[in-house]
Scaffold this motif. Structure first.
Motif, short mmCIF file in Angstrom:
data_model
loop_
_atom_site.label_atom_id
_atom_site.label_comp_id
_atom_site.label_asym_id
_atom_site.label_seq_id
_atom_site.Cartn_x
_atom_site.Cartn_y
_atom_site.Cartn_z
N PRO A 130 0.80 -1.21 -0.09
CA PRO A 130 0.00 0.07 -0.18
C PRO A 130 0.72 1.44 0.00
O PRO A 130 0.51 2.20 -0.61
CB PRO A 130 -0.72 -0.21 1.46
CG PRO A 130 -0.90 -1.55 1.61
CD PRO A 130 0.59 -2.17 1.07
N SER B 181 -5.02 1.36 -1.14
CA SER B 181 -5.75 0.07 -0.35
C SER B 181 -6.17 -0.78 -1.30
O SER B 181 -6.31 -2.02 -1.39
CB SER B 181 -6.89 0.63 0.88
OG SER B 181 -6.23 1.32 1.71
N THR C 111 -6.95 -5.00 -2.14
CA THR C 111 -8.29 -5.41 -2.70
C THR C 111 -8.16 -6.41 -3.84
O THR C 111 -8.85 -7.34 -4.30
CB THR C 111 -9.18 -4.24 -2.95
OG1 THR C 111 -9.30 -3.51 -1.48
CG2 THR C 111 -10.62 -4.77 -3.21
N GLY D 236 -7.76 -6.31 5.14
CA GLY D 236 -8.30 -4.91 5.22
C GLY D 236 -7.46 -4.31 6.33
O GLY D 236 -7.82 -2.93 5.91
N ALA E 232 -3.67 -3.57 4.75
CA ALA E 232 -3.85 -2.47 3.93
C ALA E 232 -3.69 -1.14 4.72
O ALA E 232 -3.17 -0.10 4.33
CB ALA E 232 -5.19 -2.43 3.20
N LEU E 233 -4.56 -0.92 5.78
CA LEU E 233 -4.56 0.17 6.52
C LEU E 233 -3.55 0.70 7.74
O LEU E 233 -3.06 1.59 7.91
CB LEU E 233 -6.06 0.23 7.20
CG LEU E 233 -7.26 -0.08 6.39
CD1 LEU E 233 -8.53 0.18 7.32
CD2 LEU E 233 -7.31 1.13 5.26
#
Length: 252
Positions: free
Chosen positions: A27, A41, A45, A220, A224-225
């Motif tokens: 990311p 992000s 996905t 997620g 990603a975050l």
């Protein structure tokens, strides 16, 4: 313990080490192309969506060509995708190549499960599946640690190292993994069931929900975050971004 199981475990460890190395930085690599957090992000996905979309086709290909060869093909696809991601010149290149990596990923994942079921004796399938899963967990733990030592070389170098680790796994499988005939008494003679039948089972629905929750938290949030949040903190993100901007030598 059949030798072939140890080959699968060794390959899983190599693959997971590389995946643990690149998962937190992907990311951030996407964000280095001057896109927002949502687009960054999406790199995570698109990988998951490609896996989900191609899973039925992967099963059909495995049934036709066999688990071993599709396992090798899937790993080769992941390696090529990693090298292409390392050479990406823009965000959309990175998004495309990472999506193609998801196709290779689901192919070798489903193939490896088929190989485990076919090669392991019936009475030891649970133990050998746990051993295989442990190799992935160890790799995912040690991969980010290894990544800290490689971080100074930039995002592209990490992706290149991941591709090399997968190539080594392909070589290990090609050299050491044979496709032996089934041994007497090892066949699974349980009847096949349809998806519509198992969906009526509350235990199966519970597994689907828990699997979704685990994927949401792992891919997620954690992959990603959290990395994006870390670099957005001024005291942490500023020097990190400065040393890895798209124009810096370490990023190229």
């Amino acid at each position: 313990m059949p030798r072939e199981i140890w080959v699968l475990v060794a390959a899983a460890l190599l693959i997971a080490l590389g995946f643990g190395l690149i998962a937190p930085i992907l990311p951030q690599f996407a964000a280095s192309f001057d896109v927002g957090f949502g687009a960054a992000s999406a790199i995570v996905t698109v990988f998951a969506l490609a896996r989900m979309a191609f899973a039925p086709a992967a099963g059909a290909l495995i049934a036709r060509f066999g688990e071993r060869w599709m396992y090798i093909a899937g790993l080769s696809g992941v390696a090529v995708s990693s090298f292409l991601c390392a050479a990406a010149r823009g965000y959309w290149d990175l998004l495309l190549w990472r999506g193609l990596g998801g196709i290779g990923s689901v192919t070798f994942t489903v193939s490896s499960m088929g190989l485990l079921v076919r090669l392991a004796p019936v009475h030891a399938r649970g133990r050998m599946s746990a051993l295989y899963g442990s190799a992935f967990l160890i790799g995912n733990i040690c991969g980010p640690i290894l990544g800290t030592f490689l971080s100074e070389f930039g995002y592209r170098f990490a992706l290149f190292v991941y591709g090399i680790s997968v190539v080594v796994a392909v070589i290990v499988v090609l050299v050491f993994l044979r496709d032996p005939a089934r041994r007497d008494g090892d066949d699974d003679v349980r009847p096949r069931v349809l998806l519509s039948e198992v969906l009526r089972l509350p235990e199966y629905r519970a597994l689907l929900v828990s699997g979704f929750a685990n994927g949401w938290a792992t891919f997620g949030v954690r992959i990603a975050l959290v990395p994006l949040m870390a670099v957005s903190i001024p005291s942490i993100g500023a020097p990190w971004r400065a040393s890895r901007s798209p124009c810096s030598p370490s990023a190229t």
